[in-house]
Write a protein that holds these residues in place. Structure first.
Motif, PDB file in Angstrom:
ATOM      1  N   SER A 174       0.961  -1.201   0.117  1.00 16.78           N
ATOM      2  CA  SER A 174       0.080   0.224   0.367  1.00 16.78           C
ATOM      3  C   SER A 174       1.020   1.796   0.132  1.00 16.78           C
ATOM      4  O   SER A 174       1.614   1.675   1.362  1.00 16.78           O
ATOM      5  CB  SER A 174      -1.192  -0.130   1.397  1.00 16.78           C
ATOM      6  N   TRP A 175       0.961   1.658  -1.213  1.00 16.93           N
ATOM      7  CA  TRP A 175       2.028   3.281  -1.480  1.00 16.93           C
ATOM      8  C   TRP A 175       0.682   4.666  -1.210  1.00 16.93           C
ATOM      9  O   TRP A 175      -0.281   3.988  -1.061  1.00 16.93           O
ATOM     10  CB  TRP A 175       2.051   3.281  -2.956  1.00 16.93           C
ATOM     11  N   TRP A 176       1.544   5.542  -0.290  1.00 20.17           N
ATOM     12  CA  TRP A 176       0.891   6.630  -0.698  1.00 20.17           C
ATOM     13  C   TRP A 176       1.717   8.011  -1.007  1.00 20.17           C
ATOM     14  O   TRP A 176       3.201   8.138  -1.049  1.00 20.17           O
ATOM     15  CB  TRP A 176       0.811   7.242   1.044  1.00 20.17           C
ATOM     16  N   ARG A 177       0.504   8.393  -2.013  1.00 13.80           N
ATOM     17  CA  ARG A 177       1.241   8.771  -3.444  1.00 13.80           C
ATOM     18  C   ARG A 177       1.414  10.089  -2.959  1.00 13.80           C
ATOM     19  O   ARG A 177       2.153  10.997  -3.761  1.00 13.80           O
ATOM     20  CB  ARG A 177      -0.308   9.158  -4.113  1.00 13.80           C
ATOM     21  N   ASP A 178       1.438  11.029  -1.548  1.00 20.51           N
ATOM     22  CA  ASP A 178       1.320  12.449  -1.476  1.00 20.51           C
ATOM     23  C   ASP A 178       3.536  11.873  -0.945  1.00 20.51           C
ATOM     24  O   ASP A 178       4.015  13.000  -1.119  1.00 20.51           O
ATOM     25  CB  ASP A 178       1.374  12.834   0.287  1.00 20.51           C
ATOM     26  N   LEU A 179       3.978  10.709  -0.589  1.00 19.92           N
ATOM     27  CA  LEU A 179       5.768  10.664  -0.916  1.00 19.92           C
ATOM     28  C   LEU A 179       5.714  10.845  -2.094  1.00 19.92           C
ATOM     29  O   LEU A 179       6.946  11.579  -1.971  1.00 19.92           O
ATOM     30  CB  LEU A 179       5.861   8.999   0.008  1.00 19.92           C
ATOM     31  N   ASP A 180       5.821  11.097  -3.177  1.00 20.42           N
ATOM     32  CA  ASP A 180       5.900  10.838  -4.401  1.00 20.42           C
ATOM     33  C   ASP A 180       5.999  11.979  -4.750  1.00 20.42           C
ATOM     34  O   ASP A 180       6.256  13.479  -4.565  1.00 20.42           O
ATOM     35  CB  ASP A 180       5.015  11.121  -5.814  1.00 20.42           C
ATOM     36  N   GLY A 181       8.235  12.414  -5.100  1.00 12.70           N
ATOM     37  CA  GLY A 181       8.372  13.264  -5.653  1.00 12.70           C
ATOM     38  C   GLY A 181       9.505  14.475  -4.407  1.00 12.70           C
ATOM     39  O   GLY A 181      10.016  14.906  -5.052  1.00 12.70           O
ATOM     40  N   TYR A 182       9.414  13.102  -3.061  1.00 13.23           N
ATOM     41  CA  TYR A 182       9.601  13.889  -1.903  1.00 13.23           C
ATOM     42  C   TYR A 182      10.838  13.187  -1.158  1.00 13.23           C
ATOM     43  O   TYR A 182      11.882  13.395  -1.096  1.00 13.23           O
ATOM     44  CB  TYR A 182       9.005  13.774  -0.743  1.00 13.23           C
ATOM     45  N   LEU A 183      11.019  10.927  -1.577  1.00 12.56           N
ATOM     46  CA  LEU A 183      11.811  10.698  -1.390  1.00 12.56           C
ATOM     47  C   LEU A 183      13.184  10.420  -1.752  1.00 12.56           C
ATOM     48  O   LEU A 183      13.099  10.665  -3.667  1.00 12.56           O
ATOM     49  CB  LEU A 183      10.903   9.369  -1.407  1.00 12.56           C
ATOM     50  N   PRO A 184      14.511  10.842  -1.459  1.00 13.94           N
ATOM     51  CA  PRO A 184      15.509  10.186  -2.523  1.00 13.94           C
ATOM     52  C   PRO A 184      15.915   9.115  -2.634  1.00 13.94           C
ATOM     53  O   PRO A 184      14.998   8.109  -1.834  1.00 13.94           O
ATOM     54  CB  PRO A 184      16.574  11.353  -1.072  1.00 13.94           C
ATOM     55  N   PRO A 240       5.624  22.821  -2.122  1.00  7.14           N
ATOM     56  CA  PRO A 240       4.664  23.037  -0.492  1.00  7.14           C
ATOM     57  C   PRO A 240       4.873  22.581   0.813  1.00  7.14           C
ATOM     58  O   PRO A 240       4.455  22.718   1.503  1.00  7.14           O
ATOM     59  CB  PRO A 240       3.567  21.607  -1.971  1.00  7.14           C
ATOM     60  N   ARG A 241       5.558  21.584   0.039  1.00  3.90           N
ATOM     61  CA  ARG A 241       6.490  20.847   2.261  1.00  3.90           C
ATOM     62  C   ARG A 241       7.578  20.545   1.556  1.00  3.90           C
ATOM     63  O   ARG A 241       8.659  20.196   0.946  1.00  3.90           O
ATOM     64  CB  ARG A 241       5.093  19.184   2.244  1.00  3.90           C
ATOM     65  N   ARG A 242       8.408  19.985   3.182  1.00  3.13           N
ATOM     66  CA  ARG A 242       9.383  19.211   2.680  1.00  3.13           C
ATOM     67  C   ARG A 242       9.205  18.317   4.068  1.00  3.13           C
ATOM     68  O   ARG A 242       8.588  17.450   4.240  1.00  3.13           O
ATOM     69  CB  ARG A 242       9.867  20.554   4.717  1.00  3.13           C
ATOM     70  N   LEU A 243      10.238  17.267   2.992  1.00  2.00           N
ATOM     71  CA  LEU A 243      10.285  16.039   3.544  1.00  2.00           C
ATOM     72  C   LEU A 243      11.385  15.902   5.203  1.00  2.00           C
ATOM     73  O   LEU A 243      12.367  16.526   5.320  1.00  2.00           O
ATOM     74  CB  LEU A 243      11.016  14.518   3.050  1.00  2.00           C
ATOM     75  N   LEU A 244      10.516  15.287   6.692  1.00  2.00           N
ATOM     76  CA  LEU A 244      11.581  15.088   6.928  1.00  2.00           C
ATOM     77  C   LEU A 244      11.440  13.156   7.983  1.00  2.00           C
ATOM     78  O   LEU A 244      11.071  12.782   7.805  1.00  2.00           O
ATOM     79  CB  LEU A 244      11.264  15.761   8.267  1.00  2.00           C
ATOM     80  N   VAL A 245      13.070  13.071   8.349  1.00  2.00           N
ATOM     81  CA  VAL A 245      13.293  11.782   8.820  1.00  2.00           C
ATOM     82  C   VAL A 245      13.938  11.207   9.925  1.00  2.00           C
ATOM     83  O   VAL A 245      14.431  12.012  10.548  1.00  2.00           O
ATOM     84  CB  VAL A 245      13.808  11.143   7.440  1.00  2.00           C
ATOM     85  N   LEU A 246      12.978  10.250  10.230  1.00  2.00           N
ATOM     86  CA  LEU A 246      13.174   9.633  11.855  1.00  2.00           C
ATOM     87  C   LEU A 246      14.356   8.579  11.535  1.00  2.00           C
ATOM     88  O   LEU A 246      12.964   7.655  11.548  1.00  2.00           O
ATOM     89  CB  LEU A 246      12.343   9.847  13.293  1.00  2.00           C
TER      90      LEU A 246
END
Length: 235
Positions: free
Chosen positions: A131-141, A228-234
């Motif tokens: 189950s993918w989340w389309r909102d991540l498209d374009g943000y993941l390195p 529009p948004r920024r990706l943060l990682v933990l």
């Protein structure tokens, strides 16, 4: 926690939260200790999907008083537009249907004995093969895309806390946001957590950094200032 019972009469004091032997909620063992942070006196527990539906109004009210800026979700705006509460409820309802969805709430007991919702955190696992989340498209390195194709990622969809939690004692382990995210991610230790924060929400961005989150290589301030948004990682 079992309350200490003195052998002689003593001045009556309020019963510590978490002392109910029948409670299934997380106890607050130091809630009444002198100088104890107030966040320790709040229960943290998980809600089922049915409970999320039943308490959607409370969660919406929590969002209304904790959100720092309007969400940028044009897909949720109808012909006449929808208020932020409607958009939040629809997003949360969609997230709650995702496999592996989890939502934690923090509750405080008032002087009347009534419980008040003070915070929440929720998220769900994502996997390229599932189950993918389309909102991540374009943000993941590339490195996170590789992980998504393997062990997967855990998306933290939201951490809703009062402003004092975002701005005070952010690095303390007992900070309520840190407690929530630690427990939410406790069962997903093998998967990095990712979250998206609105590009104009500088207060939440700074708070997340203080809680241990880090920008992805492609999500630094300089390279995504106008995104529009920024990706943060933990991790």
């Amino acid at each position: 926690m079992t309350a200490h019972k003195p052998a002689h009469p003593a001045t009556s004091r309020p019963r510590p939260m978490g002392s109910d032997r029948n409670s299934t909620e997380e106890p607050a063992p130091h809630a009444r200790r002198r100088g104890a942070p107030p966040e320790e006196g709040e229960f943290v527990r998980a809600l089922t999907r049915r409970q999320v539906d039943d308490r959607m109004g409370e969660l919406d009210a929590l969002h209304a008083r904790t959100a720092t800026c309007a969400p940028r979700e044009p897909a949720y705006e109808g012909p006449s537009g929808q208020d932020r509460g409607t958009a939040f409820q629809r997003r949360l309802a969609e997230h709650a249907r995702r496999p592996g969805f989890e939502l934690l709430v923090a509750e405080a007991v008032g002087s009347s004995g009534a419980k008040a919702l003070t915070a929440c955190a929720y998220g769900f696992p994502v996997h390229r093969a599932g189950s993918w989340w389309r909102d991540l498209d374009g943000y993941l390195p590339e490195d996170l895309l590789h992980l998504a194709n393997g062990d997967g990622l855990f998306v933290v969809g939201g951490i809703l806390v009062e402003r004092r939690v975002r701005t005070q004692d952010q690095t303390r382990d007992w900070n309520l946001a840190r407690r929530l995210q630690k427990r939410l991610l406790g069962g997903h230790t093998g998967a990095p957590a990712v979250t998206l924060v609105d590009g104009g929400d500088l207060e939440s961005y700074r708070a997340l950094l203080a809680w241990g989150w880090r920008p992805s290589p492609a999500g630094t301030w300089g390279t995504s200032r106008f995104a529009p948004r920024r990706l943060l990682v933990l991790r």
